[in-house]
Design a protein around this motif. Structure first.
Motif, mmCIF file in Angstrom:
data_model
loop_
_atom_site.group_PDB
_atom_site.id
_atom_site.type_symbol
_atom_site.label_atom_id
_atom_site.label_comp_id
_atom_site.label_asym_id
_atom_site.label_seq_id
_atom_site.Cartn_x
_atom_site.Cartn_y
_atom_site.Cartn_z
ATOM 1 N N THR A 194 -0.400 4.930 4.880
ATOM 2 C CA THR A 194 -0.082 5.778 3.735
ATOM 3 C C THR A 194 -0.246 4.955 2.465
ATOM 4 O O THR A 194 -0.189 3.721 2.493
ATOM 5 C CB THR A 194 1.365 6.303 3.811
ATOM 6 O OG1 THR A 194 2.239 5.214 4.066
ATOM 7 C CG2 THR A 194 1.524 7.328 4.908
ATOM 8 N N ASP A 195 -0.453 5.654 1.353
ATOM 9 C CA ASP A 195 -0.574 4.939 0.088
ATOM 10 C C ASP A 195 0.073 5.757 -1.017
ATOM 11 O O ASP A 195 0.495 6.882 -0.798
ATOM 12 C CB ASP A 195 -2.051 4.644 -0.235
ATOM 13 C CG ASP A 195 -2.840 5.902 -0.564
ATOM 14 O OD1 ASP A 195 -2.617 6.481 -1.637
ATOM 15 O OD2 ASP A 195 -3.676 6.322 0.261
ATOM 16 N N ASN A 196 0.160 5.149 -2.214
ATOM 17 C CA ASN A 196 0.864 5.803 -3.321
ATOM 18 C C ASN A 196 -0.092 6.267 -4.407
ATOM 19 O O ASN A 196 0.301 6.469 -5.535
ATOM 20 C CB ASN A 196 1.894 4.832 -3.928
ATOM 21 C CG ASN A 196 1.215 3.642 -4.629
ATOM 22 O OD1 ASN A 196 0.020 3.405 -4.463
ATOM 23 N ND2 ASN A 196 1.967 2.891 -5.401
ATOM 24 N N GLY A 197 -1.365 6.416 -4.076
ATOM 25 C CA GLY A 197 -2.354 6.687 -5.122
ATOM 26 C C GLY A 197 -2.703 8.144 -5.266
ATOM 27 O O GLY A 197 -2.318 8.996 -4.468
ATOM 28 N N LEU A 198 -3.459 8.413 -6.310
ATOM 29 C CA LEU A 198 -4.055 9.721 -6.520
ATOM 30 C C LEU A 198 -5.555 9.529 -6.337
ATOM 31 O O LEU A 198 -6.076 8.446 -6.606
ATOM 32 C CB LEU A 198 -3.770 10.209 -7.939
ATOM 33 C CG LEU A 198 -2.278 10.412 -8.232
ATOM 34 C CD1 LEU A 198 -2.050 10.597 -9.720
ATOM 35 C CD2 LEU A 198 -1.758 11.622 -7.458
ATOM 36 N N PRO A 199 -6.247 10.572 -5.916
ATOM 37 C CA PRO A 199 -7.688 10.415 -5.737
ATOM 38 C C PRO A 199 -8.347 10.079 -7.075
ATOM 39 O O PRO A 199 -7.969 10.609 -8.107
ATOM 40 C CB PRO A 199 -8.147 11.788 -5.248
ATOM 41 C CG PRO A 199 -6.916 12.457 -4.750
ATOM 42 C CD PRO A 199 -5.771 11.886 -5.524
ATOM 43 N N VAL A 200 -9.299 9.193 -7.044
ATOM 44 C CA VAL A 200 -10.053 8.870 -8.254
ATOM 45 C C VAL A 200 -11.150 9.917 -8.383
ATOM 46 O O VAL A 200 -11.895 10.147 -7.437
ATOM 47 C CB VAL A 200 -10.675 7.464 -8.130
ATOM 48 C CG1 VAL A 200 -11.568 7.166 -9.318
ATOM 49 C CG2 VAL A 200 -9.574 6.419 -8.006
ATOM 50 N N ALA A 228 2.749 15.211 0.630
ATOM 51 C CA ALA A 228 3.413 16.207 -0.216
ATOM 52 C C ALA A 228 3.722 15.639 -1.599
ATOM 53 O O ALA A 228 3.532 16.304 -2.608
ATOM 54 C CB ALA A 228 4.680 16.680 0.457
ATOM 55 N N SER A 229 4.214 14.409 -1.645
ATOM 56 C CA SER A 229 4.605 13.834 -2.932
ATOM 57 C C SER A 229 3.357 13.358 -3.665
ATOM 58 O O SER A 229 2.843 14.008 -4.558
ATOM 59 C CB SER A 229 5.564 12.668 -2.713
ATOM 60 O OG SER A 229 5.045 11.811 -1.703
ATOM 61 N N ARG A 230 2.870 12.206 -3.269
ATOM 62 C CA ARG A 230 1.580 11.753 -3.784
ATOM 63 C C ARG A 230 1.043 10.761 -2.779
ATOM 64 O O ARG A 230 1.767 10.286 -1.928
ATOM 65 C CB ARG A 230 1.725 11.127 -5.170
ATOM 66 C CG ARG A 230 2.498 9.841 -5.197
ATOM 67 C CD ARG A 230 2.581 9.297 -6.600
ATOM 68 N NE ARG A 230 1.315 8.742 -7.053
ATOM 69 C CZ ARG A 230 1.115 8.331 -8.305
ATOM 70 N NH1 ARG A 230 2.055 8.430 -9.205
ATOM 71 N NH2 ARG A 230 -0.039 7.822 -8.657
#
Length: 130
Positions: free
Chosen positions: A78-84, A114-116
């Motif tokens: 899992t990661d904490n990023g948003l798609p670039v 669900a979160s990011r």
């Protein structure tokens, strides 16, 4: 000499490479290393492909890799990023993960959380069908 296929024992070294490249990766490894080299290689490649995707296609600064080697084998990245934007890529990384997992009789879930961030989860039977 013989080229050794990477396996579970090499995952921490792999993660160090991603850390050196600036991604903070936490590894949680539990259970015993599978004696099947094909299974070990599959685990290594899925972690490698997942983290490569995180680095290429996301704003993530942190990722978490959980490898549970119990009766069944579960991987979760899992990661904490948003798609670039505009780096959707070919999707081949995900296809590679799905195909690799399917070949071992695994269940795969890949998608946004669900979160990011993003989540790749692979559940492998310990005794993969030969």
């Amino acid at each position: 000499g013989e080229v050794l296929q990477p396996g579970v024992a090499q995952v921490s070294g792999l993660i160090d490479e991603f850390r050196d490249a600036g991604l903070l990766v936490r590894l949680e490894l539990s259970g015993g290393i599978p004696d099947d080299p094909a299974l070990g290689l599959t685990i290594y490649r899925i972690v490698q492909e997942s983290l490569t995707n995180v680095r290429r296609h996301s704003t993530a600064t942190e990722a978490r890799v959980v490898v549970r080697l119990e009766d069944g084998i579960e991987l979760e990245i899992t990661d904490n990023g948003l798609p670039v934007p505009n780096t959707a890529g070919s999707g081949l990384g995900q296809v590679g993960i799905r195909e690799r997992a399917a070949a071992m009789g695994a269940e795969v879930e890949i998608g946004p959380r669900a979160s990011r961030g993003y989540r790749v989860r692979v559940a492998l039977p310990r005794k993969a069908a030969l």
